[in-house]
Structure formats: C-alpha cells, structure tokens
Design an enzyme around this catalytic site. Sequence first.
Site, PDB file in Angstrom:
ATOM      1  N   THR A  98       0.820  -1.213   0.000  1.00 16.56           N
ATOM      2  CA  THR A  98       0.000   0.000   0.000  1.00 16.56           C
ATOM      3  C   THR A  98       0.856   1.267   0.000  1.00 16.56           C
ATOM      4  OG1 THR A  98      -1.510   1.251   1.409  1.00 16.56           O
ATOM      5  CG2 THR A  98      -0.097  -0.284   2.539  1.00 16.56           C
ATOM      6  N   ASP A  99       0.261   2.376  -0.443  1.00 16.65           N
ATOM      7  CA  ASP A  99       0.959   3.670  -0.364  1.00 16.65           C
ATOM      8  C   ASP A  99       1.016   4.194   1.075  1.00 16.65           C
ATOM      9  OD1 ASP A  99      -1.727   4.373  -0.051  1.00 16.65           O
ATOM     10  OD2 ASP A  99      -1.734   5.906  -1.615  1.00 16.65           O
ATOM     11  N   GLU A 100       0.205   3.595   1.976  1.00 20.81           N
ATOM     12  CA  GLU A 100       0.149   4.120   3.349  1.00 20.81           C
ATOM     13  C   GLU A 100       1.477   3.943   4.092  1.00 20.81           C
ATOM     14  OE1 GLU A 100      -3.294   3.426   5.714  1.00 20.81           O
ATOM     15  OE2 GLU A 100      -4.636   3.578   4.001  1.00 20.81           O
ATOM     16  N   LYS A 109       2.049  -3.362   7.395  1.00 18.06           N
ATOM     17  CA  LYS A 109       2.346  -3.549   5.964  1.00 18.06           C
ATOM     18  C   LYS A 109       3.800  -3.156   5.687  1.00 18.06           C
ATOM     19  CE  LYS A 109      -0.019  -4.609   2.960  1.00 18.06           C
ATOM     20  NZ  LYS A 109      -0.363  -5.945   2.392  1.00 18.06           N
ATOM     21  N   TYR A 134      -2.079  -0.558  11.016  1.00 21.36           N
ATOM     22  CA  TYR A 134      -2.195  -1.218   9.699  1.00 21.36           C
ATOM     23  C   TYR A 134      -0.975  -0.912   8.838  1.00 21.36           C
ATOM     24  CZ  TYR A 134      -3.378  -1.645   4.753  1.00 21.36           C
ATOM     25  OH  TYR A 134      -3.321  -1.931   3.405  1.00 21.36           O
TER      26      TYR A 134
HETATM   27  P1  NAD Z   1      -9.676  -7.395   2.052  1.00 15.15           P
HETATM   28  O1  NAD Z   1      -9.666  -7.129   3.512  1.00 15.15           O
HETATM   29  O2  NAD Z   1     -10.905  -7.119   1.253  1.00 15.15           O
HETATM   30  O3  NAD Z   1      -9.293  -8.917   1.771  1.00 15.15           O
HETATM   31  C1  NAD Z   1      -8.261  -9.581   2.457  1.00 15.15           C
HETATM   32  C2  NAD Z   1      -8.396 -11.080   2.171  1.00 15.15           C
HETATM   33  O4  NAD Z   1      -7.311 -11.749   2.840  1.00 15.15           O
HETATM   34  C3  NAD Z   1      -9.697 -11.698   2.709  1.00 15.15           C
HETATM   35  O5  NAD Z   1     -10.246 -12.557   1.746  1.00 15.15           O
HETATM   36  C4  NAD Z   1      -9.256 -12.464   3.948  1.00 15.15           C
HETATM   37  O6  NAD Z   1     -10.056 -13.586   4.219  1.00 15.15           O
HETATM   38  C5  NAD Z   1      -7.838 -12.880   3.543  1.00 15.15           C
HETATM   39  N1  NAD Z   1      -6.960 -13.139   4.704  1.00 15.15           N
HETATM   40  C6  NAD Z   1      -6.823 -12.371   5.821  1.00 15.15           C
HETATM   41  N2  NAD Z   1      -5.944 -12.945   6.670  1.00 15.15           N
HETATM   42  C7  NAD Z   1      -5.501 -14.080   6.052  1.00 15.15           C
HETATM   43  C8  NAD Z   1      -4.566 -15.089   6.409  1.00 15.15           C
HETATM   44  N3  NAD Z   1      -3.910 -15.039   7.587  1.00 15.15           N
HETATM   45  N4  NAD Z   1      -4.344 -16.107   5.554  1.00 15.15           N
HETATM   46  C9  NAD Z   1      -5.021 -16.169   4.366  1.00 15.15           C
HETATM   47  N5  NAD Z   1      -5.926 -15.250   3.993  1.00 15.15           N
HETATM   48  C10 NAD Z   1      -6.159 -14.215   4.816  1.00 15.15           C
HETATM   49  O7  NAD Z   1      -8.435  -6.578   1.481  1.00 15.15           O
HETATM   50  P2  NAD Z   1      -8.221  -5.850   0.071  1.00 15.15           P
HETATM   51  O8  NAD Z   1      -8.744  -4.488   0.157  1.00 15.15           O
HETATM   52  O9  NAD Z   1      -8.672  -6.765  -0.992  1.00 15.15           O
HETATM   53  O10 NAD Z   1      -6.625  -5.765   0.054  1.00 15.15           O
HETATM   54  C11 NAD Z   1      -5.834  -6.814  -0.475  1.00 15.15           C
HETATM   55  C12 NAD Z   1      -4.373  -6.447  -0.339  1.00 15.15           C
HETATM   56  O11 NAD Z   1      -4.113  -5.233  -1.046  1.00 15.15           O
HETATM   57  C13 NAD Z   1      -3.928  -6.189   1.102  1.00 15.15           C
HETATM   58  O12 NAD Z   1      -2.627  -6.719   1.252  1.00 15.15           O
HETATM   59  C14 NAD Z   1      -3.918  -4.663   1.219  1.00 15.15           C
HETATM   60  O13 NAD Z   1      -2.981  -4.256   2.176  1.00 15.15           O
HETATM   61  C15 NAD Z   1      -3.516  -4.278  -0.182  1.00 15.15           C
HETATM   62  N6  NAD Z   1      -3.983  -2.950  -0.636  1.00 15.15           N
HETATM   63  C16 NAD Z   1      -5.299  -2.615  -0.516  1.00 15.15           C
HETATM   64  C17 NAD Z   1      -5.736  -1.384  -1.012  1.00 15.15           C
HETATM   65  C18 NAD Z   1      -7.183  -0.952  -0.920  1.00 15.15           C
HETATM   66  O14 NAD Z   1      -7.505   0.193  -1.219  1.00 15.15           O
HETATM   67  N7  NAD Z   1      -8.113  -1.816  -0.552  1.00 15.15           N
HETATM   68  C19 NAD Z   1      -4.820  -0.508  -1.603  1.00 15.15           C
HETATM   69  C20 NAD Z   1      -3.484  -0.887  -1.693  1.00 15.15           C
HETATM   70  C21 NAD Z   1      -3.077  -2.124  -1.214  1.00 15.15           C
HETATM   71  O1  DAU Z   2      -4.131   3.963   0.445  1.00 18.07           O
HETATM   72  C1  DAU Z   2      -4.345   2.587   0.346  1.00 18.07           C
HETATM   73  C2  DAU Z   2      -5.203   2.119   1.501  1.00 18.07           C
HETATM   74  O2  DAU Z   2      -6.517   2.614   1.265  1.00 18.07           O
HETATM   75  C3  DAU Z   2      -5.216   0.614   1.667  1.00 18.07           C
HETATM   76  O3  DAU Z   2      -3.920   0.177   1.992  1.00 18.07           O
HETATM   77  C4  DAU Z   2      -6.203   0.188   2.765  1.00 18.07           C
HETATM   78  O4  DAU Z   2      -6.278  -1.226   2.821  1.00 18.07           O
HETATM   79  C5  DAU Z   2      -7.564   0.759   2.431  1.00 18.07           C
HETATM   80  O5  DAU Z   2      -8.476   0.448   3.466  1.00 18.07           O
HETATM   81  C6  DAU Z   2      -7.483   2.280   2.234  1.00 18.07           C
HETATM   82  O6  DAU Z   2      -7.209   2.958   3.478  1.00 18.07           O
HETATM   83  P1  DAU Z   2      -7.978   4.315   3.899  1.00 18.07           P
HETATM   84  O7  DAU Z   2      -7.906   4.464   5.354  1.00 18.07           O
HETATM   85  O8  DAU Z   2      -7.517   5.451   3.057  1.00 18.07           O
HETATM   86  O9  DAU Z   2      -9.467   3.908   3.407  1.00 18.07           O
HETATM   87  P2  DAU Z   2     -10.907   4.098   4.057  1.00 18.07           P
HETATM   88  O10 DAU Z   2     -11.912   3.708   3.002  1.00 18.07           O
HETATM   89  O11 DAU Z   2     -11.029   3.475   5.396  1.00 18.07           O
HETATM   90  O12 DAU Z   2     -10.990   5.674   4.239  1.00 18.07           O
HETATM   91  C7  DAU Z   2     -10.833   6.556   3.127  1.00 18.07           C
HETATM   92  C8  DAU Z   2     -10.909   7.990   3.660  1.00 18.07           C
HETATM   93  O13 DAU Z   2     -12.255   8.218   4.133  1.00 18.07           O
HETATM   94  C9  DAU Z   2     -10.005   8.220   4.863  1.00 18.07           C
HETATM   95  O14 DAU Z   2      -9.502   9.550   4.803  1.00 18.07           O
HETATM   96  C10 DAU Z   2     -10.935   8.072   6.065  1.00 18.07           C
HETATM   97  C11 DAU Z   2     -12.270   8.554   5.526  1.00 18.07           C
HETATM   98  N1  DAU Z   2     -13.480   7.917   6.112  1.00 18.07           N
HETATM   99  C12 DAU Z   2     -13.539   6.562   6.173  1.00 18.07           C
HETATM  100  C13 DAU Z   2     -14.644   5.926   6.721  1.00 18.07           C
HETATM  101  C14 DAU Z   2     -14.698   4.411   6.817  1.00 18.07           C
HETATM  102  C15 DAU Z   2     -14.545   8.709   6.560  1.00 18.07           C
HETATM  103  O15 DAU Z   2     -14.479   9.954   6.452  1.00 18.07           O
HETATM  104  N2  DAU Z   2     -15.627   8.077   7.088  1.00 18.07           N
HETATM  105  C16 DAU Z   2     -15.728   6.731   7.216  1.00 18.07           C
HETATM  106  O16 DAU Z   2     -16.761   6.230   7.744  1.00 18.07           O
END
Ligand code: NAD
Ligand code: DAU
Length: 355
Positions: free
Chosen positions: A132-134, A162, A158
Amino acid sequence: MILVTGGAGFIGANFVIDWLTEGNEPVVNLDKLTYAGNLENLRPLQGDARHVFVQGDIGDRAVVDALLQQYRPRAIINFAAESHVDRSIHGPAEFIQTNVVGTFQLLEAVRAHWSQLPADEQAAFRFLHVSTDEVYGSLGAADPAFSEATPYAPNSPYSASKAASDHLVRAYHHTYGLPVLTTNCSNNYGPLQFPEKLIPLVIHNALAGRPLPIYGDGSNVRDWLYVGDHCSAIRRVLEAGRVGETYNIGGCNEKTNLEVVNALCAMLDERHPESPVMPHASLIAFVKDRPGHDRRYAIDARKIERELGWVPSETFESGIRKTVAWYLDNQDWVAHVTSGEYRNWVSRNYADHPA
Ligand code: NAD
Ligand code: DAU
C-alpha cells in the site's frame, strides 16, 4: 499455475476473476475466509476447473508447504492481509499476526520450496507482494507525490504492519536471492469492496437513508484507483517487473473525501430520483476524526509507466459510475455481507466517532 493468497477478498477476488478472463493459466487460491473473505465473490468461477480454492492461513506452514509441493506454482501473489485502518486502531494484534508473522511464515515456506527448485525454475519464479501507499505516511498539501524512493513513515498499526511485511520481502531478496516484486498502491474502489471502506459504506448508507459519516472536516485527500486497473498493473509487474524492484501504482485521481462523497451522492440522485432522501448529500454527517488520520496520499506512478508502459484505463468519473451501478445491481451481495459481524463492527467503530 500461480498461487494467489487472499483471493476471496476485494482486490484478490477481482484479480483472480480478471486473471482467468484474460488467460488460461490455473490459479490456486489460499484464503483464510476472515470476515473480509467471501466465497460469494468467486461465484463467477463456480465449476471452473482452472480455479482451486483452499481455505487456510498464510501463516500455517503445513498448509503452505503442502500446496507448494502439490501445485509447484511458478509465481505467488500475496494479497492476504488485514486491510482496514479503523479495525487496526481498535485491535492491532490481528494485523501483526497476519501481515507481519503470516507474511514471514509464507516467505519461509516459499524460500524452502524455491531453494530446491532446478536453476531454470528458480530463475523464472516470482513472489509478488501487494502493498500500500500508506507505508509512506502522510503528505502536506504542497508536497510531491510518493515515489519509490520516498522513505517509509507508517502512521497506523495497519500501515506499520504492511511496512514490516515489505521490509521482510525486501530482505528475503537481498539475503537469500528470492525473486521478489513489491507493489505499493493507492486507494482502490470498485465491485466487491466490503462496506466498511468509505465508498461502499457511503453507497450502502445512502441507499438505506442512514447518515454518511465523514471524519473530521472531510478535507483529507486520497488518490483513487479503480480495482480493475490495480489488477492490470499487478499482471504487468508480474510479467515484466525487474526482480527486487518496487512499483508504485496510482490513479492520478486526488480527491478530498468530501468531493468523493458528493460525487457518489450526485450519482445516486441521478440513478435513484424516487429516493425519499433526495438529495442524498443531505445525509452527510461530520463526525469525530480518526485518530492519527493521514492528511493526504498521492502516488507518483511514473516508474511503472516508464518501465512497463502501464497507465490506468478508468477515469474517476467512469470508475465511480461503474461502481455505483454494480452496488445498485448487487444489493443481495451487500445484504449478505452486512449481517452479523458487520453490524457489531459498525456499532463499535461509530460509537467512537460521535457527530
Ligand atoms: P480485504 O480485507 O478485502 O481482503 C483480504 C483477504 O485476505 C480476505 O479474503 C481475507 O479472508 C484474507 N486473509 C486475511 N488474513 C488471512 C490469512 N492469515 N491467511 C489467508 N488469507 C487471509 O483486502 P483488500 O482491500 O482486498 O486488500 C488486499 C491487499 O491489497 C492487502 O494486502 C492490502 O494491504 C492491499 N492494498 C489494498 C488497497 C485498498 O484500497 N483496498 C490498496 C493498496 C493495497
Ligand atoms: O491507500 C491505500 C489504503 O486505502 C489501503 O492500503 C487500505 O487497505 C484501504 O483500506 C485504504 O485505506 P484508507 O484508510 O484510506 O481507506 P478508508 O476507506 O477506510 O478511508 C478513506 C478515507 O475516508 C479516509 O480519509 C478516512 C475517511 N473515512 C472513512 C470511513 C470508513 C470517513 O471519512 N468516514 C468513514 O466512515
């Protein structure tokens, strides 16, 4: 074949479905099925012999060793993680367990397997870690976007977990020569995203006439990328990325949270003019901020464009339109995932964020 971990979650399931649409190489999908993992996400693959689903933990050496021995994948793509920042604030232990210890155990299993492969298979093997970019921390309004050279400065449990996993992946390349690739992507949105995250949460609440909780003043900025574009970037990095390198992936779509929520509300007004809560933006409710809330993320994606020719194909407008349409057409999916554990989460999290 390839081994995907976390392929029943949001991005992993989109990736597996796209992979098997784009080509024919089989996939073994290892997923623990936590609250975020959902076999319904993989329904389009029911009966498809190219997809093998295995319920298990990336940290379980016996399971991973057996899968590597049985299927001899040429590549592993590691999506499995705990992924929600707010949940990491409420309970960081699970994040350390899966994202740090789990990734470590997975790397150990892969190292043992890889080191006894014949030289040609060793050279062709890839371990792609999805991050992630975080990990780069938070930007000020005038700061340049995150590049691959930006120092790590994670701010939440989180992002710290990562970052730790990224460092382990890097070390396994540097020390043991494991052929790794790491991608650091910005915020994804699109079909199958669990409605704890901002975009699906807002669509879900708006359709139910419930408040749309915006943390702080809504001016935090994220760089939004449609999930299908993230999947195409990962395929491209796997295909042609230089071993040991990291690639930032982003959408060039910086928006404040308020802009995102207003765009969603306008689209719902257009699609749902009969709604009793018109305009949907009247549901916006400013609530107490997330502790340690990162101000701004922005990705400099020039390296992946220059080296691998990847650029996103969706604009924010086209991606959001597809996303809203998907949630409107798939309200059964939302109803299934918002039972039980989800309702407990909502009452736990939003009790901490009073208006
Ligand atoms: P998600 O939470 O929707 O899915 C995670 C999946 O991993 C689930 O299916 C869960 O059952 C599985 N999992 C969790 N723990 C596990 C374990 N110990 N063994 C096997 N499986 C396990 O997450 P996502 O949003 O699909 O993110 C996927 C990946 O991409 C993550 O590594 C996250 O850090 C990264 N990522 C997410 C975003 C975003 O915006 N969602 C952005 C950048 C990177
Ligand atoms: O940047 C990549 C990341 O983006 C991933 O690594 C994470 O897995 C993914 O969850 C996401 O993280 P964020 O914290 O940016 O996403 P989230 O959707 O939780 O929140 C997006 C923005 O919205 C953040 O500034 C917080 C705000 N927010 C979120 C929720 C859930 C609100 O204002 N209200 C809310 O109820």
